[in-house]
Design a protein around this motif. Structure first.
Motif, PDB file in Angstrom:
ATOM      1  N   ALA A  40       3.789  52.523  27.866  1.00  0.00           N
ATOM      2  CA  ALA A  40       2.572  53.339  27.812  1.00  0.00           C
ATOM      3  C   ALA A  40       2.366  53.910  26.416  1.00  0.00           C
ATOM      4  N   ILE A  41       3.438  54.382  25.803  1.00  0.00           N
ATOM      5  CA  ILE A  41       3.342  54.925  24.446  1.00  0.00           C
ATOM      6  C   ILE A  41       2.877  53.833  23.487  1.00  0.00           C
ATOM      7  N   TYR A  42       3.454  52.655  23.608  1.00  0.00           N
ATOM      8  CA  TYR A  42       3.065  51.529  22.755  1.00  0.00           C
ATOM      9  C   TYR A  42       1.581  51.212  22.936  1.00  0.00           C
ATOM     10  N   TYR A  43       1.128  51.228  24.185  1.00  0.00           N
ATOM     11  CA  TYR A  43      -0.271  50.900  24.467  1.00  0.00           C
ATOM     12  C   TYR A  43      -1.228  51.909  23.831  1.00  0.00           C
ATOM     13  N   GLY A  44      -0.787  53.149  23.702  1.00  0.00           N
ATOM     14  CA  GLY A  44      -1.659  54.176  23.151  1.00  0.00           C
ATOM     15  C   GLY A  44      -1.620  54.305  21.642  1.00  0.00           C
TER      16      GLY A  44
END
Length: 381
Positions: A258-262
Motif C-alpha cells: 500500500a505504501i509503495y502504491y501511494g
C-alpha cells in the motif's frame, strides 16, 4: 414578495438567504455556466419532488431576489407550510440541494494520473475506515470519480456502506495481487447508489482471503513484491480520478504494497498522492505512529521512493478526557511535518451512519464530521 415580469412567464421573488449559500450559489452557477435563477428553480423543483435535504443553517440571512417560473414561489410557500418549516428554511434547503447535486468541476489533476490516498496506521481503532470513507465521499461529492478500496480483510468498510464482501475462494483483489486473478477486477466494483454522489462513488469490496495475503505474497515468485497492489489496481486507474485505500491494521507485506502504491510517480505534482494517517490523542497512538514512520522511511530509503505524508487526522477527539488528550493534541500539532489536516470529534453522526449502512456525507451532510471530511479532501486534492 412577488412581482410579475412583463412577459408573464416569470415573476421576481424576494426572500432571504445566508451570505454563505448566496456565495456558493453564485460561484457554482458561474462554474457550470448556469443562470442563478435557473439553478434556484431547479433546486426548488427537486425539493418539491421530495429529494432529501437536512436542515440548513440560516443564521444571518439577508434579502435575496431572483426570477422564477410563475407559480413556483407559491408552490414552495405552500410546501413549507405543509412540512411545518419556515419559508426561509425551505428556500435554503432547495439551494443546498442544488449545490449538492451539481458538484464543482474543479478537481482534475494536471498530470492526468489518478490520485492515490492511502489511509494507513497499523494501530486498530483509530478510525481509518471512517476517514477513508469520508475522504472518498467528499471527493465524489465534489465531482470526482472515486474508487474506495476495502483493503482490510475484516471488511468493516464494506459492511458500513452496505456492500457485500466477496466470498472466500472467488475472484478478488487478493487473487489479482498474487497474479491469480480469474477475471476483470472491474466486474467486482460496486457503485454506491446515493443521489448525492451521482454514481461517482465506487467500492472494491473486501474478501476474507486477505487474512492470508502477507503469506501468499511472501511465498510467491513475483518480482518486486511491493508492487503487488499497484499491478492489480493499475488497469482500473484510467476509470477514476482518485483511488482511496482503507488499509488493514498491519505492518506486514500488504502494508508495504500500500505504501509503495501511494508513492509520488514521475510527472505527478506534490501533495496529491501519499499517506493519510489517522491517530488518536493518546500515548499509544504516538508509539504506533513511530513504528509506521520507521516502516515508511525504510521503504523510501531501500527502494528510493518519493513517499509523501499528506497529513495526520486526529480522530475521536474529546477534550473532556483531560490532560492526556489535550497535551497529545498539542504534540501532534507541534510535529509540523506531517501536518494535522483536521481534528475530528467523537460525535454520534458517524456511528449512526454506520448503523444505517449509509455514507456519512449522505446520512448527515451538514454535521461537523462531514465538514471535517470536506476540509481534509480539499487539503489533499
Amino acid at each position: 414578495m412577488v412581482t410579475p415580469s412583463p412577459s408573464g412567464d416569470r415573476e421576481k421573488t424576494v426572500s432571504k438567504l445566508s451570505s454563505k449559500l448566496r456565495q456558493e450559489l453564485k460561484v457554482r452557477a458561474a462554474e457550470l455556466s448556469i443562470d442563478i435563477q435557473d439553478a434556484t428553480s431547479e433546486g426548488i423543483t427537486a425539493w418539491l419532488a421530495g429529494l432529501a435535504c437536512s436542515p440548513v443553517d440560516t443564521t444571518g440571512a439577508t434579502p435575496f431576489s431572483t426570477w422564477l417560473p410563475t407559480g413556483q414561489w407559491q408552490e414552495l410557500k405552500d410546501a413549507c407550510s405543509a412540512r411545518g418549516i419556515p419559508f426561509v428554511q425551505g428556500l435554503a434547503q432547495s439551494i443546498q440541494l442544488w449545490l449538492d447535486t451539481h458538484p464543482s468541476p474543479r478537481h482534475r489533476p494536471v498530470s492526468g494520473i489518478a490520485q492515490r490516498k492511502i489511509v494507513i496506521n497499523q494501530k486498530g481503532g483509530v478510525g481509518k475506515t471512517a476517514v477513508a470513507a469520508g475522504i472518498a465521499e467528499a471527493l465524489a461529492e465534489d465531482g470526482m470519480s472515486v474508487l474506495l478500496v476495502d483493503y482490510d480483510p475484516q471488511g468493516h468498510l464494506s459492511d458500513q456502506l452496505g456492500v457485500d464482501q466477496i466470498l472466500p475462494g472467488t475472484d478478488s483483489l487478493v487473487l489479482h495481487m498474487c497474479g491469480e486473478g480469474k477475471g476483470d477486477l472491474r466486474d467486482l466494483v460496486v457503485t454506491i447508489e446515493e443521489p448525492r454522489f451521482g454514481k461517482r462513488l465506487h467500492v472494491l469490496p473486501a474478501c476474507p482471503d486477505g487474512f492470508l495475503l502477507d503469506a501468499r505474497i511472501a511465498v510467491s515468485r513475483m518480482r518486486n513484491k511491493e508492487a503487488a497492489l499497484e499491478r492489480a489496481l493499475q488497469p482500473l486507474e484510467k476509470d477514476f480520478d482518485a483511488i482511496v485505500v482503507d488499509c488493514p491494521p498491519s505492518l506486514g507485506m500488504a502494508t508495504d504494497a500500500a505504501i509503495y502504491y501511494g508513492r509520488r510517480r514521475q510527472g505527478e505534482r506534490e501533495g496529491i498522492s501519499g499517506m493519510v494517517i489517522p491517530v488518536l490523542a493518546e500515548d499509544s497512538s504516538a508509539t504506533a505512529y513511530t513504528m509506521l514512520a520507521d516502516q515508511i522511511e525504510s521503504l523510501r530509503d531501500d527502494l528510493r521512493l518519493d513517499i509523501e505524508y499528506l497529513g495526520l487526522v486526529v480522530n475521536l477527539y474529546d477534550s473532556r478526557r483531560g490532560f492526556v488528550a489535550t497535551s497529545s493534541l498539542k504534540e501532534w500539532r507541534e510535529l509540523g511535518d506531517p501536518k494535522v489536516l483536521a481534528v475530528i470529534g467523537d460525535l454520534k453522526e458517524q456511528r449512526e451512519a454506520v448503523r444505517m449502512h449509509r455514507p456519512l456525507l449522505a446520512y448527515a451532510p451538514h454535521c461537523d464530521q462531514s465538514e471535517n471530511m470536506r476540509q481534509i479532501a480539499k487539503e489533499i486534492s
